[in-house]
Every structure is written in structure tokens, then in C-alpha cells.
Design a protein around this motif. Structure first.
Motif, short mmCIF file in Angstrom:
data_model
loop_
_atom_site.label_atom_id
_atom_site.label_comp_id
_atom_site.label_asym_id
_atom_site.label_seq_id
_atom_site.Cartn_x
_atom_site.Cartn_y
_atom_site.Cartn_z
N ALA A 1 -16.63 6.73 -7.80
CA ALA A 1 -16.30 5.35 -8.16
C ALA A 1 -15.37 4.63 -7.19
O ALA A 1 -15.48 3.43 -6.99
CB ALA A 1 -15.70 5.34 -9.55
N LYS A 2 -14.44 5.33 -6.55
CA LYS A 2 -13.49 4.60 -5.71
C LYS A 2 -13.18 5.38 -4.44
O LYS A 2 -12.90 6.58 -4.51
CB LYS A 2 -12.19 4.39 -6.51
N MET A 3 -13.26 4.67 -3.33
CA MET A 3 -12.77 5.28 -2.09
C MET A 3 -11.27 5.36 -2.23
O MET A 3 -10.61 4.36 -2.51
CB MET A 3 -13.16 4.42 -0.89
N ASP B 1 0.85 -1.19 0.00
CA ASP B 1 0.00 0.00 0.00
C ASP B 1 0.88 1.24 0.00
O ASP B 1 1.97 1.24 0.57
CB ASP B 1 -0.87 0.03 1.26
N ARG B 2 0.34 2.29 -0.59
CA ARG B 2 1.09 3.55 -0.64
C ARG B 2 0.88 4.33 0.66
O ARG B 2 -0.25 4.47 1.11
CB ARG B 2 0.56 4.39 -1.81
N PRO B 3 1.96 4.85 1.25
CA PRO B 3 1.78 5.63 2.48
C PRO B 3 1.38 7.06 2.17
O PRO B 3 2.13 8.01 2.41
CB PRO B 3 3.16 5.55 3.15
N THR C 1 -6.42 6.43 -15.94
CA THR C 1 -7.36 7.00 -14.96
C THR C 1 -6.61 7.78 -13.89
O THR C 1 -7.04 8.86 -13.49
CB THR C 1 -8.12 5.87 -14.20
N GLU C 2 -5.51 7.20 -13.40
CA GLU C 2 -4.83 7.85 -12.28
C GLU C 2 -4.12 9.13 -12.71
O GLU C 2 -4.04 10.08 -11.94
CB GLU C 2 -3.88 6.86 -11.60
N VAL C 3 -3.63 9.16 -13.94
CA VAL C 3 -3.01 10.39 -14.46
C VAL C 3 -4.06 11.49 -14.51
O VAL C 3 -3.85 12.61 -14.06
CB VAL C 3 -2.38 10.15 -15.86
N GLN D 1 -9.58 -4.45 -7.57
CA GLN D 1 -9.71 -4.59 -9.03
C GLN D 1 -8.90 -3.57 -9.82
O GLN D 1 -8.49 -3.83 -10.94
CB GLN D 1 -11.18 -4.46 -9.40
N ASP D 2 -8.64 -2.39 -9.21
CA ASP D 2 -7.87 -1.37 -9.93
C ASP D 2 -6.47 -1.88 -10.29
O ASP D 2 -5.81 -1.31 -11.16
CB ASP D 2 -7.75 -0.09 -9.09
N GLN D 3 -6.05 -2.95 -9.63
CA GLN D 3 -4.69 -3.46 -9.87
C GLN D 3 -4.62 -4.50 -10.99
O GLN D 3 -3.53 -4.95 -11.35
CB GLN D 3 -4.12 -4.07 -8.57
MG MG Z 1 -4.19 3.86 -5.53
#
Ligand code: MG
Ligand code: ATP
Length: 367
Positions: A204-206, A12-14, A118-120, A157-159
Motif C-alpha cells: 500500500a505505501k512506499m 520528513d523523518r530522517p 496502522t503505524e503501530v 494522504q497518510d497525514q
Molecule cells: Mg511515515
């Protein structure tokens, strides 16, 4: 699969404390896997180097959140005796492997990765202003996974596109350099509501970066406030109106968390979630009742986590010690794989006695 060869890895990202999306998407599964014990090794890591790729102006945020994530792990029940918990940046071999993986992936392939796209967008990087490190994070993520020869990656699922890209890199590497690395399998949550838990705002995503989270460490009061202000069905204004379940976050969270037992404990007028849903869609059931029930269910799950965290917070140096030991253990495995990688890539010049003899012979014969 041979259980001896099962290596589980995830991270997980901190960038903030962990939230209930992490819990249902991955964390709950990790604790179950740990307790089943059906694996050879299990690694869980805090992806600080990756977090820096889109928080370059805010190194302090990343630094502060390393301990927050570690506390959340332990509070949820990860046991450092069974699981190696480490910090990504402390494993330099990850950079080395990423560097070699960069030769195996094209820019267009990265541009096609839907999660990167999406993340960009989500982070508002305009045009080509996206940092190269962020753009190429599927590559470094492939290094995170393969350096430890992980076979099983329990994630949300995003992964999925990341894992697919990782598998491609492994195939390409093994084709060129010979069978060295292991293709990992994704392990998604069984419950479809947990694949990608939406935010309390109905988005859509927490996600920590969107500020629409219920954190595992939220107090009961914070939890109540967040549940009360949750997005439900905007067309359900009066109790007697029929309500809609589609995109209704209260019901999605109930799908992810509640069991029949919760109805016996907190809402005995109904046997199970199907009955509650039927009443809601028929009309005559208010959002307030559903939210109160959801609050009770979530508070029941989060109370022990919250209490354990308060205990753990009393000895912060012990948490850093645990992380330090985890880094040492992870490093040993990393060094072993990297030796194999260098050998496969024929860049292990000084360990390769044959090469030295060969070259010496070549020059001797040309005299
Ligand atoms: Mg993330
Ligand atoms: P950031 O916004 O910084 O990217 P994040 O909240 O997306 O943070 P990550 O650290 O990127 O969290 O994700 C860690 C793990 O949790 C991944 O396995 C991811 O699939 C899973 N996960 C994150 N958010 C959710 C969610 N809303 N539902 C299900 N799984 C999730």
C-alpha cells in the motif's frame, strides 16, 4: 486567503534517504510553492526527534540520515534563501508546547487515530508495548505545525488524520485560552496516484521503513533493476492476455509521473497514457515495454536531482552551516509564539506586571 499570512510548513523523518513517494506526495509541491512565492514564510524541517520515537535503539541511523534528507531537499530544488530548513530537535519550544497540548487530548482520541493505528501495527509494537512518545506523536506533530502558525501543510494522504487532530487541538486551546493559535489546512496532491504512492512490491505505501522504495538518489542502474523487478499484474503471464491496471504499480507510477511529452520522447507509438492503458487491458502489450518506458520517464526526472546531489555532496560542511542558520531563524519564530502561548495560558508570571501589582494589593488590603 491573504497571501501575506500564508505560512507553509512540512517535514520528513530522517529514517532514510527520500524516495519518489515523498517526491510526488509532498516534495514536488513544496518546490512549486517555493517558486510561486505566494507566501509569507515557508518552513521545511527534518523530524529527528520524531524519528527517535520508533528508532530508539538506533540513534546513529537518525543522525546519519539528517544530512541525507538535507541533501535530498536541496537536490530537488528547495532554496534555503527562500525556505527555512531546520532540524526539529534544535527547537526546545516544541517540547514545551507538546507538553501543554498533552492536557488537551485523551488516550482514547489518540487510539482512534487511524494513522497511529496502522503505524503501530506496521512497526510490530505488540499490545501496549508501543513507546509513549510514538503513540503521542500526533500531539508533537500538532506542536510542530502550530508553533510556526502554519496555515498550509503540503503532505501525503497518510497525514490527513494528523492534521485533523491538530485542528482539534488548536480549537480546544483557543476555546480555553483565547484566540492564539492558527488552524492549519492540509494541501494534498491533486493527482490521486500521488496521494499515497505504493511500494515497488505493490504494498500500500512506499515507505523507508518497508524497504520498497525507489530513492531519489538511486543510480540509473539501481533504478533499472528496481523497475524491472516491480510488481505488475500477476495474472498477466503471456503478452496476448489482457492486463489489469488495478493495483498495477507500473501504471500507478506512470499516472504519477508521465506526460504526453514523455510519449513523444520515449514511446512514440502511443500518444498518451490512455492509449497505452487501452492496449494493455486489451491484451498484446508486454510488461517489459511498459517497464522500459517507466524507467525512461523516471530516469529523466531523477537525473537532474541525482546530478545536483553529487555536486552538493562535495561540500558537506556548507550543508550543516545552512541547517544551523535555518535552526536559528526557526527558533526566533518559535520563541515569539511560545511567548504568546505562555501569556494566553497565564503562566508568564514575571512579564505580567498586573499580576504582581494585584497580588501585592491583595496582601496590602488584608493587613
Ligand atoms: Mg511515515
Ligand atoms: P517512515 O517509514 O520512517 O515513516 P516515510 O517513508 O513514511 O518514513 P515520512 O518521513 O513519514 O516518510 O513522510 C514524509 C512526507 O512524505 C509526509 O508528508 C508523507 O505524507 C509523505 N509520504 C511518505 N510516503 C509517501 C508515499 N508513499 N506517497 C505519498 N506521500 C508520501
Amino acid at each position: 486567503m491573504d497571501s501575506k499570512k500564508r505560512i507553509i510548513l512540512t517535514g520528513d523523518r530522517p529514517t532514510g534517504r527520500l524516495h519518489i513517494g515523498h517526491y510526488v506526495g509532498s516534495l514536488r509541491r513544496r518546490v512549486e510553492l517555493q517558486n510561486e512565492g505566494n507566501f509569507d514564510k515557508m518552513y521545511v524541517f527534518i523530524a529527528d526527534a520524531q524519528a527517535l520515537t520508533d528508532n530508539i535503539d538506533n540513534p546513529e541511523k537518525v543522525r546519519q540520515n539528517v544530512i541525507e534528507v538535507a541533501l535530498d531537499y536541496l537536490a530537488c530544488g528547495l532554496d534555503p534563501e527562500k525556505v527555512t530548513i531546520f532540524i526539529q530537535s534544535q527547537i526546545p519550544e516544541l517540547c514545551e508546547l507538546s507538553f501543554y497540548f498533552m492536557d488537551l487530548v485523551s488516550v482514547s482520541r489518540l487510539q482512534r487515530n487511524p494513522t497511529v493505528k496502522t503505524e503501530v501495527q506496521m512497526r510490530g509494537f505488540a499490545g501496549e508495548s508501543v513507546p509513549v512518545g510514538f503513540f503521542t506523536y500526533p500531539i508533537s506533530q500538532a506542536a510542530d505545525i502550530t508553533l510556526f502558525k502554519a496555515t498550509t501543510v503540503p503532505v501525503g494522504q497518510d497525514q490527513e488524520p494528523m492534521l485533523e487532530q491538530c485542528r482539534e487541538i488548536v480549537r480546544r486551546f483557543n476555546n480555553i485560552y483565547g484566540e492564539t493559535l492558527v488552524e492549519p489546512n492540509i494541501m494534498l496532491p491533486d493527482n490521486s496516484a500521488c496521494l499515497r504512492l505504493p511500494g515497488t512490491d505493490g504494498k500500500a505505501k512506499m515507505s523507508k521503513s518497508l524497504g520498497n522504495c525507489i530513492y531519489l538518489s538511486d543510480t540509473a542502474k539501481e533504478l533499472k533493476q528496481k523497475v524491472n523487478s516491480m510488481y505488475t499484474d500477476p495474472e498477466h503471464i503471456h503478452i496476448e492476455q489482457p492486463g489489469h491496471l488495478d493495483g498495477n504499480t507500473v501504471f500507478i507510477y506512470l499516472d504519477a509521473f508521465c506526460s504526453d511529452e514523455d510519449f513523444r520522447k520515449f514511446l512514440p507509438d502511443y500518444q498518451n497514457l490512455d492509449e497505452l492503458k487501452a492496449h494493455y487491458t486489451r491484451g498484446g502489450l508486454g510488461d517489459g515495454t511498459c517497464k522500459k518506458f517507466l524507467y525512461n520517464v523516471l530516469n529523466d526526472r531523477l537525473t537532474p536531482i541525482r546530478e545536483r546531489r553529487l555536486e552538493l555532496q562535495k561540500d558537506i560542511p556548507a550543508i550543516y552551516d545552512m541547517l544551523c542558520q535555518g535552526c536559528e531563524r526557526a527558533r526566533q519564530a518559535a520563541v515569539e509564539t511560545m511567548d504568546e502561548v505562555r501569556k494566553a495560558m497565564k503562566i508568564n508570571y514575571f512579564d505580567d506586571k498586573e499580576l504582581i501589582v494585584e497580588q501585592a494589593k491583595r496582601y496590602a488590603s488584608s493587613k
